[in-house]
Design an enzyme around this catalytic site. Structure first.
Site, mmCIF file in Angstrom:
data_model
loop_
_atom_site.group_PDB
_atom_site.id
_atom_site.type_symbol
_atom_site.label_atom_id
_atom_site.label_comp_id
_atom_site.label_asym_id
_atom_site.label_seq_id
_atom_site.Cartn_x
_atom_site.Cartn_y
_atom_site.Cartn_z
ATOM 1 N N GLU A 133 -5.110 7.810 -1.009
ATOM 2 C CA GLU A 133 -4.165 8.719 -1.679
ATOM 3 C C GLU A 133 -2.857 9.058 -0.898
ATOM 4 O O GLU A 133 -2.560 10.305 -0.632
ATOM 5 C CB GLU A 133 -5.046 9.896 -2.294
ATOM 6 C CG GLU A 133 -6.354 9.723 -2.667
ATOM 7 C CD GLU A 133 -6.215 8.626 -4.061
ATOM 8 O OE1 GLU A 133 -5.219 8.472 -4.297
ATOM 9 O OE2 GLU A 133 -7.210 8.302 -4.540
ATOM 10 N N GLY A 134 -2.340 7.951 0.208
ATOM 11 C CA GLY A 134 -1.494 8.370 1.154
ATOM 12 C C GLY A 134 -2.001 8.524 2.333
ATOM 13 O O GLY A 134 -2.864 9.331 2.674
ATOM 14 N N GLY B 220 0.628 -1.040 0.108
ATOM 15 C CA GLY B 220 0.116 -0.067 0.098
ATOM 16 C C GLY B 220 0.874 1.046 0.194
ATOM 17 O O GLY B 220 1.097 2.024 -1.188
ATOM 18 N N SER B 221 1.367 1.569 1.212
ATOM 19 C CA SER B 221 2.358 2.821 1.362
ATOM 20 C C SER B 221 3.500 2.765 0.694
ATOM 21 O O SER B 221 4.139 3.750 0.261
ATOM 22 C CB SER B 221 2.450 3.170 2.799
ATOM 23 O OG SER B 221 1.270 3.668 3.267
ATOM 24 N N CYS C 180 -0.041 10.984 -10.555
ATOM 25 C CA CYS C 180 -1.618 10.907 -10.568
ATOM 26 C C CYS C 180 -1.948 11.276 -9.118
ATOM 27 O O CYS C 180 -2.985 11.805 -8.906
ATOM 28 C CB CYS C 180 -2.022 9.408 -11.196
ATOM 29 S SG CYS C 180 -1.122 8.896 -12.548
ATOM 30 N N LEU C 181 -1.243 10.605 -8.262
ATOM 31 C CA LEU C 181 -1.603 10.887 -6.844
ATOM 32 C C LEU C 181 -1.515 12.207 -6.535
ATOM 33 O O LEU C 181 -2.349 12.655 -5.435
ATOM 34 C CB LEU C 181 -0.728 9.980 -5.918
ATOM 35 C CG LEU C 181 -1.070 8.350 -6.150
ATOM 36 C CD1 LEU C 181 -0.131 7.734 -5.142
ATOM 37 C CD2 LEU C 181 -2.497 7.971 -5.542
#
Length: 399
Positions: A378-379, A151-152, A253-254
Site C-alpha cells: 500500500e505504498g 509496483g510503486s 482505494c489505496l
C-alpha cells in the site's frame, strides 16, 4: 472441517492506553473494539501460530470476520455493510492486526480495496450484485493493481483491455495479490486502447483467468498471496466501473487501505509491547526481574511513548476522515509512522525476550516478519516519505 490445532496458552493481552485515549472514544466505539478483541482472543490467538508455521491461510475465520462487520465496516447497511464511522473501522483493524497482520490484510483487502471501489465507482447493479455477498463473507475478493514490473509506479501498468463491441478482452498479469488464491472476484485495473486506466470486476469462473498462489514467503505466512493472470479473458461491459477513470481510481482505494493500516499496525505494536512488558516482569536474571534493569526500562518506556503518539495521530486522523477532511498526504504520514513504530517495537521486544523471542511460543517474531510486508505494501516506506515531502514543498521528487 479440517482439524484446527489450538494452543493451550491463554491470550493475556491488555491494551496499553497511557494517555487515556479511551476517553476520546464513544461507548459504541468501545463496544465494537471490545467485541473484536474478544473474538481475536478466542478465535485467532489459539490457532494463528500453527497456521503461520505451516504457511496456511485460516479460511475458517472468514465467517467470523464477516459477523464482526470487519468486511466493509463503513459501507452502508443497505448494501450489507455495517454503516460504521471511520474510528470504528480503525479500531476493528487495530484489534485484528493485534492478532495477526495477515488476517487484517484479508479484511482490509475485502473492505477497502474490493467493496469500497464497487461502492464508490460501481453501477447500482454492481453494488447490489456483489456488495452483500462480500459483506457476508460468501464471496472473497482481491485487488489487482501491482504488476511484476510495476509496483510503486502503477501508472506504467501494461495489463490492458480491448473493446470488442459487446464485451472487452483483458490481458496481462498482477503480482503480490492478497486473497487471490481464494478470491471469487477481483477488482482489476487495466489500460484501455487510449491508455486510460479503467477499473473492472473479474469473476473467478471467467475463462482464461487464473490465480496461482505464491509460496515460500517468510512474511504474512497465514495470509494467502498469489498472482492474477489474464489470458484473453472476456469481460462483459456491465463489469466495467462506469464512474471512474484514470489513476485516481486505484489511488482512492489505496487511501482507504492505508487508513486502516495506520490503525492496524499499531495493534501489532501494542501486542509486542504488552508481551515484552509482561515478560520483563516474569523473567528473572541476576536475582531479580529483568524489567528492573535500566536498559530494559529504556526500551519499554520508548515503546509506550511511540505507541501513545501513534494512537493520538490515528485518532485525530479518524476524526478528520469522519469529517471528510483527511488528505491523502495525512493518511500517508500516519501509515508510515504507525508501521515504523510497530516494526521498531517488534525488534526491541524481540531483544527483551532474548532467545524466546524467536520462537512461536510468543507472537513477537511473527509480528516482526509480518510487518516487513506491511512496511512495503500500500505504498512503500520511501514512497510515503516522498508524498509528505511533495505535500510540504510543492515539489515532485517522483520524476
Amino acid at each position: 472441517m479440517k482439524d484446527i490445532h489450538k494452543s493451550s496458552k491463554k491470550d493475556l493481552y491488555e491494551a496499553p492506553d497511557y494517555f487515556l485515549v479511551d476517553d476520546l472514544l464513544t461507548e459504541e466505539h468501545k463496544l465494537i473494539r471490545d467485541a473484536v478483541r474478544t473474538w481475536v482472543k478466542k478465535e485467532v490467538s489459539p490457532i494463528i501460530e500453527d497456521f503461520a508455521q505451516r504457511a496456511e491461510f485460516p479460511k475458517h475465520l472468514i465467517p467470523g470476520l464477516a459477523s464482526l462487520g470487519a468486511f466493509g465496516p463503513t459501507i452502508p447497511v443497505n448494501y450489507g455493510g455495517a454503516g460504521l464511522d471511520y474510528i470504528s473501522y480503525g479500531l476493528i483493524m487495530q484489534e485484528i492486526e493485534r492478532g495477526d497482520s495477515g488476517i487484517r490484510s484479508t479484511a482490509s483487502v475485502q473492505g477497502s480495496l474490493v467493496m469500497y471501489p464497487i461502492y464508490a465507482y460501481g453501477s447500482e447493479e454492481q453494488k447490489t450484485k456483489f456488495l452483500p455477498k462480500l459483506a457476508s463473507g460468501e464471496f472473497l475478493g482481491c485487488f489487482g493493481l501491482t504488476e511484476p514490473d510495476h509496483g510503486s509506479d502503477p501508472g506504467s501498468m501494461i495489463t490492458n483491455i480491448k473493446d470488442m463491441g459487446d464485451h472487452y478482452v483483458l490481458n496481462g498479469s498482477k503480482m503480490w495479490i492478497s486473497n487471490s488464491p481464494y478470491a471469487d472476484i477481483a477488482v482489476v485495473w487495466a489500460k484501455d486502447e487510449q491508455g486510460i486506466i479503467r477499473g473492472l470486476i473479474v469473476e473467478k469462473s471467467m475463462e482464461g483467468f487464473s490465480a496461482p498462489e505464491i509460496h515460500g514467503k517468510w512474511s504474512l505466512r497465514a495470509s494467502a498471496t498469489g498472482e492474477l493472470v489474464f489470458n484473453n479473458v472476456k469481460i462483459p461491459k456491465e463489469n466495467i466501473f462506469p464512474n471512474i477513470s484514470g489513476i485516481k481510481g486505484p489511488l482512492g482505494c489505496l487511501n482507504q487501505a492505508r487508513y486502516g493500516i495506520a490503525w492496524g499496525a499499531l495493534g501489532a505494536a501494542m501486542d509486542c509491547y504488552d508481551t515484552a512488558l509482561r515478560y520483563s516482569k516474569e523473567r528473572m536474571q541476576f536475582g531479580r526481574p529483568i524489567g528492573g534493569f535500566q536498559l530494559q526500562q529504556k526500551k519499554l518506556a520508548e515503546m509506550i511513548t511511540e505507541i501513545t503518539k501513534g494512537q493520538l495521530l490515528a485518532w485525530r486522523l479518524g476524526v478528520l476522515k469522519n469529517e471528510g477532511r483527511a488528505t491523502p498526504a495525512q493518511i500517508s504520514m500516519a501509515k508510515r509512522n504507525s508501521v515504523e513504530t510497530a516494526i521498531n517495537i517488534a525488534r526491541e521486544a524481540r531483544q527483551i525476550l532474548g532467545g524466546m523471542g524467536i520462537t512461536g511460543e510468543y507472537p513477537v517474531m511473527r509480528h516482526m516478519m509480518n510487518l516487513e510486508s506491511v512496511v512495503t505494501y500500500e505504498g512503500t516506506h520511501d514512497i510515503h516519505l516522498l508524498i509528505t515531502g511533495m505535500d510540504i514543498t510543492g515539489l515532485n521528487a517522483f520524476q
